[in-house]
Design an enzyme around this catalytic site. Structure first.
Site, PDB file in Angstrom:
ATOM      1  CE  LYS A   1       2.475  -1.955   6.018  1.00  0.00           C
ATOM      2  NZ  LYS A   1       2.005  -2.034   4.637  1.00  0.00           N
TER       3      LYS A   1
ATOM      4  CD  GLU B   1       7.428  -4.565   7.875  1.00  0.00           C
ATOM      5  OE1 GLU B   1       7.043  -5.126   7.877  1.00  0.00           O
ATOM      6  OE2 GLU B   1       8.431  -4.175   6.085  1.00  0.00           O
TER       7      GLU B   1
ATOM      8  CB  SER C   1      -1.297  -0.074   1.105  1.00  0.00           C
ATOM      9  OG  SER C   1      -0.136   0.065   2.802  1.00  0.00           O
TER      10      SER C   1
HETATM   11  P1  ADP Z   1       4.434  -1.367   1.828  1.00  0.00           P
HETATM   12  O1  ADP Z   1       5.106  -0.556   2.621  1.00  0.00           O
HETATM   13  O2  ADP Z   1       2.786  -1.127   2.200  1.00  0.00           O
HETATM   14  O3  ADP Z   1       4.445  -2.831   1.917  1.00  0.00           O
HETATM   15  P2  ADP Z   1       6.129  -0.660  -0.423  1.00  0.00           P
HETATM   16  O4  ADP Z   1       6.033   1.388  -0.625  1.00  0.00           O
HETATM   17  O5  ADP Z   1       7.278  -1.290   0.437  1.00  0.00           O
HETATM   18  O6  ADP Z   1       4.743  -0.671   0.490  1.00  0.00           O
HETATM   19  O7  ADP Z   1       5.824  -0.312  -1.836  1.00  0.00           O
HETATM   20  C1  ADP Z   1       4.613   0.707  -2.377  1.00  0.00           C
HETATM   21  C2  ADP Z   1       5.099   0.185  -4.420  1.00  0.00           C
HETATM   22  O8  ADP Z   1       4.607  -1.402  -4.394  1.00  0.00           O
HETATM   23  C3  ADP Z   1       3.443   1.247  -5.352  1.00  0.00           C
HETATM   24  O9  ADP Z   1       4.285   1.850  -5.437  1.00  0.00           O
HETATM   25  C4  ADP Z   1       4.215  -0.140  -6.223  1.00  0.00           C
HETATM   26  O10 ADP Z   1       5.307   0.389  -6.980  1.00  0.00           O
HETATM   27  C5  ADP Z   1       3.811  -1.535  -5.839  1.00  0.00           C
HETATM   28  N1  ADP Z   1       3.184  -2.210  -6.070  1.00  0.00           N
HETATM   29  C6  ADP Z   1       3.076  -3.910  -6.056  1.00  0.00           C
HETATM   30  N2  ADP Z   1       1.719  -4.832  -6.296  1.00  0.00           N
HETATM   31  C7  ADP Z   1       1.357  -3.084  -5.875  1.00  0.00           C
HETATM   32  C8  ADP Z   1      -0.040  -3.748  -5.463  1.00  0.00           C
HETATM   33  N3  ADP Z   1      -0.804  -4.515  -5.956  1.00  0.00           N
HETATM   34  N4  ADP Z   1      -1.146  -2.624  -5.097  1.00  0.00           N
HETATM   35  C9  ADP Z   1      -0.372  -1.324  -4.958  1.00  0.00           C
HETATM   36  N5  ADP Z   1       1.053  -0.990  -5.705  1.00  0.00           N
HETATM   37  C10 ADP Z   1       2.059  -2.355  -5.832  1.00  0.00           C
END
Ligand code: ADP
Ligand code: ZN
Length: 203
Positions: free
Chosen positions: A23, A92, A21
């Site tokens: 984060k 995390e 998302s």
């Molecule tokens: P989190 O920390 O919430 O896991 P990240 O900041 O690491 O998220 O990664 C977000 C990025 O992941 C988005 O900008 C996009 O490039 C990528 N991404 C891959 N799959 C998805 C998805 N299903 N929905 C939204 N973004 C995704």
């Protein structure tokens, strides 16, 4: 948003939401802006998530990274706090123990800005670790959404797959070194086999 708390001393911000998302991207953005403002910052990251990066960095899925101090629990964070730091960022946070709540309360009470990022629900769609309490005590909460991989809608659930199939309810909340994978899904596309067959008939 956060600047409105500048006159009041410390405060707590939570960046919540499902995997993918954004984060970590948002946390890294706030870390960068803190550095631009020439504030002293420390970044901590749980040991448990080494899926996307080395354990000494927080990394977003677009590949941006910021150096972070690894920590398994709240006590390890407490031991390594720099007394001169203005801002403490923790990624995390869902993997941490409940000791994180009094720790961040104390840090904010002593004038620190604390930013926590974490997945607010586990693979069952249930509240994850200390996240509900952290969201309750925070001054600012942002809940981010990913894109559902099945329908393209806003995703609010972490779909765990084992061998390509939805993981059963009874699989452990934290699978370390497991062969599972995750997909971002919306409530309608989310699938979790119930605890037992009888439960299915009640739903
Ligand atoms: P989190 O920390 O919430 O896991 P990240 O900041 O690491 O998220 O990664 C977000 C990025 O992941 C988005 O900008 C996009 O490039 C990528 N991404 C891959 N799959 C998805 C998805 N299903 N929905 C939204 N973004 C995704
Ligand atoms: Zn969907």
């Amino acid at each position: 948003m956060s600047q409105s708390f500048h006159q009041t001393g410390g405060w707590i911000e939570v960046i919540s939401g499902v995997m993918f998302s954004g984060k970590s991207e948002e946390l890294i953005r706030r870390v960068r802006r803190t550095i631009i403002a020439r504030k002293r910052i420390q970044v901590f990251k749980s040991h448990l998530d080494a899926r996307y990066a080395g354990i000494y960095t927080i990394s977003s899925h677009d590949g941006r990274t910021v150096e972070a101090i690894p920590a398994d629990n709240a006590a390890q964070i407490a031991q390594q706090i720099d007394p001169m730091a203005h801002v403490i960022a923790i990624d995390e946070a869902q993997f941490l123990d409940s000791g994180i709540i009094p720790l961040v309360t104390s840090l904010a009470g002593r004038g620190r800005r604390v930013i926590l990022a974490g997945t607010d629900t586990d693979f069952r769609g249930e509240p994850f670790g200390p996240m509900p309490s952290l969201m309750a005590i925070a001054e600012v909460v942002d809940k981010l959404h990913a894109i559902c991989v099945l329908c393209g809608g806003p995703a609010s659930r972490n779909q765990r797959l084992i061998g390509g199939l939805p993981a059963p309810y009874d699989s452990p909340t934290i699978m370390v070194g497991g062969t599972e994978s995750y997909e971002a899904r919306c409530r309608m596309c989310f699938s979790i086999p119930p605890k037992d067959a009888n439960q299915a008939s009640l739903l």
